[in-house]
Design an enzyme around this catalytic site. Structure first.
Site, short mmCIF file in Angstrom:
data_model
loop_
_atom_site.label_atom_id
_atom_site.label_comp_id
_atom_site.label_asym_id
_atom_site.label_seq_id
_atom_site.Cartn_x
_atom_site.Cartn_y
_atom_site.Cartn_z
N GLU A 172 0.91 -1.28 -0.04
CA GLU A 172 0.20 -0.18 -0.12
C GLU A 172 0.87 1.23 0.05
O GLU A 172 0.68 2.29 -0.62
CB GLU A 172 -0.98 0.09 1.36
CG GLU A 172 -2.08 -0.65 1.30
CD GLU A 172 -3.04 -0.01 0.16
OE1 GLU A 172 -3.01 -0.04 -0.77
OE2 GLU A 172 -4.00 0.33 0.91
N THR A 179 -5.30 7.74 -4.89
CA THR A 179 -5.16 8.07 -3.81
C THR A 179 -3.95 8.79 -3.11
O THR A 179 -4.25 9.67 -2.37
CB THR A 179 -4.95 6.35 -2.78
OG1 THR A 179 -5.98 5.65 -3.10
CG2 THR A 179 -4.88 6.77 -1.32
#
Ligand code: HSE
Length: 308
Positions: free
Chosen positions: A129, A182
């Site tokens: 991530e 993101t």
């Protein structure tokens, strides 16, 4: 075991008021991964189906970065082939990179004889991530691995746990087909918040967690309010306010952005109005020439699972 096929679900992170803290797993959407042992020590992505443009380079793909973090920590030198099948695109706000990272570490751990618990796998998935969104957040990988509704009390040191939720709680997800990265959506946010906003927000987090545990649908709805992130990010999402109004009018308990968007979600008690919201969302976006995916989901209690 030479090979394993696993699934790790898509997720809704933040859940309105709980930026980087709250998350839950969805049913149906997510990543399938077939992991096969190699004779050498290489990590090789042999195929990625379902979406285009993801890196095949093992140093740049979340799945292989996550597996490398696990292998490094275990002091092992092993090689694997990865066949990845995705049905959520990146930049969806449904934890696409988290599903890939979660599936990868879960599968590798199985082929290695489960040296780690599911809980322990979270930090390795976070390494993937971090590469994808520049900051290691755990609110997508935690529910993708553990399933259910999860809280990230702390990332450093990692402290995560599941909380109960009412069995009649249904989710509608609305995903207009525009991409929001993101990393960009994180950069938009100010690093400081006003104390009065913080007080309102942590009141809502406490209210939402309490509402979920006590099965108090009214409190869940009231607490699904985000005064810090949603006002900033919602401008990236076409017709956010229109969709929110429509869902609330049709019985949604509350409505907010899923992760960093553009997907949005709402909670409902039971299935009664769910299809109406899906239908209205599709009709509205199509009338504005925007493709949309909209679906109803339960909260997925299982997280990452073995398929074959
Ligand atoms: N908590 C993360 C964010 C989730 O909102 O940036 C990203 O899906």
């Amino acid at each position: 075991m030479e090979s394993i096929k696993v699934f790790a679900p898509a997720t809704v992170a933040n859940v309105g008021c709980g930026y980087d803290v709250l998350g839950f797993a969805l049913q149906g959407y997510g990543d399938e991964l077939i992991l096969t042992r190699r004779k050498d020590e290489k990590l090789v992505i042999t195929s990625i189906e379902g979406v285009s443009g993801l890196p095949m380079d093992p140093t740049r793909n979340v799945s292989t970065v996550a597996i490398s973090a696990l292998l490094d920590d275990l002091g092992l030198r092993k090689g694997f082939d990865l066949r990845i099948k995705k049905n959520i695109s990146s930049g969806s706000g449904l934890g696409s990179s988290a599903s890939s990272a979660a599936a990868a570490v879960f599968a590798a751990n199985q082929l290695l004889g489960t040296p780690k618990t599911k809980q322990e796998l979270i930090s390795y998935a976070m390494a993937g991530e971090k590469m994808a969104s520049t900051k290691a957040h755990a609110d997508n990988v935690t529910p993708s691995i553990l399933g259910g509704f999860t809280v990230v009390r702390s990332c450093q040191p990692l402290d995560v746990f599941n909380i109960p939720y009412p069995s009649e709680l249904k989710v509608v997800v609305i995903f207009p087909q525009v991409e929001v990265k993101t990393s960009d959506a994180k950069r938009m946010l100010k690093s400081e918040v006003k104390l009065s906003d913080a007080v309102r927000q942590w009141g809502n987090v406490a209210g939402l967690v309490s509402g979920l545990i006590l099965e108090d649908y009214d409190r869940i709805g009231k607490s699904l309010e985000d005064v810090i992130v949603e006002p900033v990010r919602s401008i990236l999402i076409p017709f956010f306010q229109e969709m929110k109004k429509m869902a609330l009018k049709n019985g949604a308990l509350g409505y907010s952005i899923s992760g960093s968007g553009p997907s949005m979600f709402c909670f409902l008690r039971g299935n009664e109005n769910t299809q109406e919201i899906v239908w209205n969302a599709k009709k509205y976006y199509h009338s504005h020439d925007i493709e949309v995916i909209a679906f109803v989901s339960d909260i997925n209690p299982s997280g990452a699972i073995i398929l074959d």
